[in-house]
Motif scaffolding. Structure first.
Motif, PDB file in Angstrom:
ATOM      1  N   UNK A   1     -33.895   1.578  20.755  1.00  0.00           N
ATOM      2  CA  UNK A   1     -33.714   1.618  22.126  1.00  0.00           C
ATOM      3  C   UNK A   1     -32.084   0.974  22.537  1.00  0.00           C
ATOM      4  N   UNK A   2     -31.758   0.050  21.492  1.00  0.00           N
ATOM      5  CA  UNK A   2     -30.655  -0.560  21.885  1.00  0.00           C
ATOM      6  C   UNK A   2     -29.365   0.812  21.784  1.00  0.00           C
ATOM      7  N   UNK A   3     -29.485   1.711  20.951  1.00  0.00           N
ATOM      8  CA  UNK A   3     -28.609   2.720  20.880  1.00  0.00           C
ATOM      9  C   UNK A   3     -28.421   3.531  22.112  1.00  0.00           C
ATOM     10  N   UNK A   4     -29.433   3.633  23.008  1.00  0.00           N
ATOM     11  CA  UNK A   4     -29.582   4.236  24.231  1.00  0.00           C
ATOM     12  C   UNK A   4     -28.746   3.571  25.253  1.00  0.00           C
ATOM     13  N   UNK A   5     -28.710   2.051  25.266  1.00  0.00           N
ATOM     14  CA  UNK A   5     -27.987   1.236  26.213  1.00  0.00           C
ATOM     15  C   UNK A   5     -26.544   1.497  25.542  1.00  0.00           C
ATOM     16  N   UNK A   6     -26.095   1.370  24.346  1.00  0.00           N
ATOM     17  CA  UNK A   6     -24.804   1.618  23.855  1.00  0.00           C
ATOM     18  C   UNK A   6     -24.159   2.834  24.321  1.00  0.00           C
ATOM     19  N   UNK A   7     -24.990   3.870  24.088  1.00  0.00           N
ATOM     20  CA  UNK A   7     -24.412   5.027  24.400  1.00  0.00           C
ATOM     21  C   UNK A   7     -24.029   5.290  26.108  1.00  0.00           C
ATOM     22  N   UNK A   8     -24.948   4.717  26.712  1.00  0.00           N
ATOM     23  CA  UNK A   8     -24.990   4.792  28.240  1.00  0.00           C
ATOM     24  C   UNK A   8     -23.613   3.880  28.685  1.00  0.00           C
ATOM     25  N   UNK A   9     -23.569   2.966  27.960  1.00  0.00           N
ATOM     26  CA  UNK A   9     -22.289   2.029  28.291  1.00  0.00           C
ATOM     27  C   UNK A   9     -20.852   2.733  27.876  1.00  0.00           C
ATOM     28  N   UNK A  10     -21.070   3.376  26.826  1.00  0.00           N
ATOM     29  CA  UNK A  10     -19.614   3.909  26.458  1.00  0.00           C
ATOM     30  C   UNK A  10     -19.293   5.411  26.917  1.00  0.00           C
ATOM     31  N   UNK A  11     -20.426   6.212  27.195  1.00  0.00           N
ATOM     32  CA  UNK A  11     -20.275   7.342  27.602  1.00  0.00           C
ATOM     33  C   UNK A  11     -20.466   7.823  29.390  1.00  0.00           C
ATOM     34  N   UNK A  12     -19.463   8.639  29.675  1.00  0.00           N
ATOM     35  CA  UNK A  12     -19.649   9.131  31.046  1.00  0.00           C
ATOM     36  C   UNK A  12     -20.444  10.450  31.138  1.00  0.00           C
ATOM     37  N   UNK A  13     -21.769  10.364  31.266  1.00  0.00           N
ATOM     38  CA  UNK A  13     -22.559  11.564  31.088  1.00  0.00           C
ATOM     39  C   UNK A  13     -21.795  12.801  32.164  1.00  0.00           C
ATOM     40  N   UNK A  14     -21.572  12.601  33.218  1.00  0.00           N
ATOM     41  CA  UNK A  14     -20.930  13.344  34.137  1.00  0.00           C
ATOM     42  C   UNK A  14     -19.688  14.021  33.710  1.00  0.00           C
ATOM     43  N   UNK A  15     -18.957  13.348  33.105  1.00  0.00           N
ATOM     44  CA  UNK A  15     -17.700  13.622  32.610  1.00  0.00           C
ATOM     45  C   UNK A  15     -17.965  15.033  31.345  1.00  0.00           C
ATOM     46  N   UNK A  16     -19.043  14.314  30.737  1.00  0.00           N
ATOM     47  CA  UNK A  16     -19.413  14.989  29.434  1.00  0.00           C
ATOM     48  C   UNK A  16     -19.839  16.559  29.720  1.00  0.00           C
ATOM     49  N   UNK A  17     -20.652  16.422  30.819  1.00  0.00           N
ATOM     50  CA  UNK A  17     -21.300  17.651  31.216  1.00  0.00           C
ATOM     51  C   UNK A  17     -20.410  18.423  32.459  1.00  0.00           C
ATOM     52  N   UNK A  18     -19.135  18.289  32.486  1.00  0.00           N
ATOM     53  CA  UNK A  18     -18.335  19.033  33.441  1.00  0.00           C
ATOM     54  C   UNK A  18     -17.839  20.312  33.103  1.00  0.00           C
ATOM     55  N   UNK A  19     -17.979  20.591  31.832  1.00  0.00           N
ATOM     56  CA  UNK A  19     -17.727  21.839  31.169  1.00  0.00           C
ATOM     57  C   UNK A  19     -16.389  21.845  30.776  1.00  0.00           C
ATOM     58  N   UNK A  20     -15.518  20.976  30.904  1.00  0.00           N
ATOM     59  CA  UNK A  20     -14.186  20.763  30.186  1.00  0.00           C
ATOM     60  C   UNK A  20     -13.936  20.787  28.915  1.00  0.00           C
ATOM     61  N   UNK A  21     -14.838  19.995  28.268  1.00  0.00           N
ATOM     62  CA  UNK A  21     -15.259  20.019  26.855  1.00  0.00           C
ATOM     63  C   UNK A  21     -16.514  20.276  26.659  1.00  0.00           C
ATOM     64  N   UNK A  22     -16.705  21.185  25.677  1.00  0.00           N
ATOM     65  CA  UNK A  22     -18.115  21.508  25.378  1.00  0.00           C
ATOM     66  C   UNK A  22     -18.582  20.606  24.091  1.00  0.00           C
ATOM     67  N   UNK A  23     -19.786  20.198  24.203  1.00  0.00           N
ATOM     68  CA  UNK A  23     -20.454  19.529  23.343  1.00  0.00           C
ATOM     69  C   UNK A  23     -21.660  20.215  22.711  1.00  0.00           C
ATOM     70  N   UNK A  24     -21.806  20.264  21.391  1.00  0.00           N
ATOM     71  CA  UNK A  24     -23.097  20.644  20.967  1.00  0.00           C
ATOM     72  C   UNK A  24     -23.603  19.645  19.740  1.00  0.00           C
ATOM     73  N   UNK A  25     -24.818  19.265  19.826  1.00  0.00           N
ATOM     74  CA  UNK A  25     -25.512  18.631  18.825  1.00  0.00           C
ATOM     75  C   UNK A  25     -26.695  19.168  18.330  1.00  0.00           C
ATOM     76  N   UNK A  26     -26.840  19.009  16.906  1.00  0.00           N
ATOM     77  CA  UNK A  26     -28.004  19.316  16.466  1.00  0.00           C
ATOM     78  C   UNK A  26     -29.366  18.749  16.069  1.00  0.00           C
ATOM     79  N   UNK A  27     -30.285  19.072  16.026  1.00  0.00           N
ATOM     80  CA  UNK A  27     -31.592  18.345  15.790  1.00  0.00           C
ATOM     81  C   UNK A  27     -32.684  19.260  15.457  1.00  0.00           C
ATOM     82  N   UNK A  28     -33.709  18.817  14.649  1.00  0.00           N
ATOM     83  CA  UNK A  28     -34.755  19.717  13.944  1.00  0.00           C
ATOM     84  C   UNK A  28     -36.081  19.178  14.796  1.00  0.00           C
ATOM     85  N   UNK A  29     -36.747  20.311  15.251  1.00  0.00           N
ATOM     86  CA  UNK A  29     -38.006  20.273  15.991  1.00  0.00           C
ATOM     87  C   UNK A  29     -39.025  19.660  14.995  1.00  0.00           C
TER      88      UNK A  29
END
Length: 387
Positions: free
Chosen positions: A148-176
């Protein structure tokens, strides 16, 4: 006119000139835990050279690095990466490490043990009760650490609005977890937040699966530790310069003792198959080119609609240039290198990435777009450098 002056040396092409023919510049980050500081060093060198990526893709720690870059303005990206790495590696292991590999090995072993017993600041912490002592179905029954600490760290360091504004594309891989299928969370398709990034790095049994859209996800490195294949499979990919940054090397020395066996096993297991993937892509590309040339010799009235569609698709075949950087393990690091988060090692990894990239960028020809007849080229600073 100065008759004594010799001929002028031809200047190397400007990086902006070399990047101009590409429609996209991509950063592809492999997973590798503590070794991920190498990727931060790579990015710093690229940033200083004026190279800006519009597509970032990562798995595990590579997903975290990629998300921090994508979620910040260019002037803040390196600072935010440094903030993250200094936060999680800020704990003092030894106040002083004497010179000599034996002392470095001991420091690294002590650091790895501290990570296992105490977790990492701003990242994860051990559960108060062991999962072996919890009832099935309890929230802490399937992992040794709470992230849970990681979520707080990411929220502190990342502007999610900026990340999702389509200027830069981000893709991250996970497995179901239940289907075993690989999935990429892609900001070009959906809104990305901290949970998607955490899912990409939820390595079991250390970390818990992450719940997204009524499904549970683990670390993408379980299935594939590099996102290159995802990028190559996209229909909308155009001429692209890819900087692929791997943290485990497929090549290595024959083990001489048990720690070497454990380290080599991990390298082979998590190393990407870049050469295999690119060779397969190149063969397919060449087959398409030959088929394209053959169909051009067929009278138009003899072509089927499928033939016509294929000819149209081949009018814009992407040219892919991959600059491949691979972290080279130090002799004293050992098999715990990916969970040894001392500040000293972090700075060593960061500097290695920075220096490797600066060396790579001196080979300006490596940045040139490949000819259409080739379709893809791969350059590796540790294999192709003649110096």
């Amino acid at each position: 006119m100065d008759q004594t002056a010799g001929p002028r040396k031809s200047q190397a092409p400007d990086i902006k000139e070399l990047l101009a023919p590409y429609q996209s510049v991509a950063l592809v980050f492999q997973g590798g835990g503590a070794l991920g500081a190498y990727q931060a060093g790579v990015f710093q060198a690229l940033s200083e050279a004026g190279i800006s990526a519009n597509w970032l893709s990562g798995v595990s720690i590579g997903a975290i690095n990629a998300a921090i870059i994508a979620g910040n303005e260019p002037g803040n990206q390196v600072d935010r990466l440094r903030d993250f790495w200094e936060t999680i590696s800020g704990r003092t292991v030894w106040h002083h490490t004497p010179e000599g590999d034996i002392f470095r090995k001991l420091r690294n072993q002590a650091s790895a043990m501290m990570t296992m017993t105490s977790g990492l600041p701003g990242f994860f912490s051990p559960r108060d009760i062991s999962p072996w002592q919890q009832f099935a179905g309890a929230s802490g029954a399937t992992s040794f650490y709470d992230t849970s600490e990681l979520q707080h760290t990411l929220d502190r360091l990342i502007d999610w609005r900026l990340l999702n504004n389509q200027e830069r594309r981000l893709s991250v891989g996970a497995v179901n977890v239940t289907t075993g299928n690989f999935r990429y969370f892609d900001s070009a398709i959906e809104t990305i937040d901290a949970k998607h990034v955490m899912a990409s790095g939820a390595l079991p049994p250390a970390f818990p699966a992450v719940h997204i859209e009524n499904e549970y996800y683990w670390d993408g490195g379980i299935v594939s530790n590099t996102p290159l294949q995802y990028l190559l499979e996209q229909d909308e990919v155009h001429d692209t310069l890819v900087f692929q940054v791997d943290l485990f090397s497929a090549r290595g020395a024959l083990p001489r003792e048990m720690p070497d066996v454990l380290s080599r096993h991990k390298d082979i297991m998590y190393s990407s198959r870049t050469r295999n993937n690119t060779d397969t892509f190149r063969r397919l590309h060449n087959m398409k080119l030959r088929l394209h040339q053959a169909l051009l010799r067929v009278p138009g009235e003899a072509l089927t609609p499928e033939d016509g569609a294929f000819l149209s698709s081949m009018e814009d075949v992407p040219q892919i240039n991959i600059v491949h950087l691979i972290y080279q393990q130090k002799l004293y690091e050992g098999h715990a290198k990916d969970y040894e988060f001392s500040g000293t090692s972090m700075r060593e990894h960061w500097d290695s990435g920075y220096q490797d990239t600066r060396k790579t960028l001196r080979h300006r020809k490596w940045l040139e777009k490949p000819p259409e007849s080739i379709g893809m080229t791969v350059h590796d600073v540790h294999r192709d450098d003649p110096s």
